[in-house]
Scaffold this active site. Structure first.
Site, short mmCIF file in Angstrom:
data_model
loop_
_atom_site.label_atom_id
_atom_site.label_comp_id
_atom_site.label_asym_id
_atom_site.label_seq_id
_atom_site.Cartn_x
_atom_site.Cartn_y
_atom_site.Cartn_z
NE ARG A 10 4.36 15.48 19.88
CZ ARG A 10 3.49 15.56 18.91
NH1 ARG A 10 2.22 15.67 19.20
NH2 ARG A 10 3.86 15.52 17.66
CB CYS A 11 11.89 16.25 20.66
SG CYS A 11 13.61 15.87 20.28
#
Length: 119
Positions: A10-11
């Site tokens: 998700r980064c």
């Protein structure tokens, strides 16, 4: 070449770092560290490979760190590594280590990983 990436999908920095690695034809071992938190020994090993104290691997903006900051001795690598093993969200990401050379980088910016990759 065997690279391991401590990855959070998700980064964006983590995703971009992974893309750089794969773009050079290297298939890394992907450790989704939020699901499979590194243990204390692994965190200490990563700090040594980074040539950094454990406190340099902290995401100080994370709420978990902010909540605990007053009770942590951030200069005690062992104690901080134990805490990070229990609170992996506060671990900087991504961390990439070349398992053969023992060298590691934090992928902030993602281009840091280029020092580990073949030219």
């Amino acid at each position: 070449m065997t690279l391991t990436i401590y990855h959070n999908p998700r980064c964006s920095k983590s995703r971009n770092t992974l893309e750089l690695i794969e773009g050079r034809g290297v298939t890394p071992v992907i450790v989704p560290y939020l699901d499979a938190a590194p243990n204390t020994t692994t965190i200490l090993h990563l700090a040594k490979a980074l040539s950094l104290p454990v406190k340099a691997m902290l995401r100080t903006g994370e709420q978990e760190f902010k909540d605990a900051a007053g009770s942590l001795d951030i200069d005690d690598d062992q104690a901080l590594a134990e805490w990070l093993a229990q609170h992996p969200r506060a671990l900087e990401r991504p961390i990439v280590i070349d398992e053969q050379t023992g060298q590691a980088v934090i992928g902030r910016p993602p281009e840091n990983v280029l020092t580990l990759l073949p030219k």
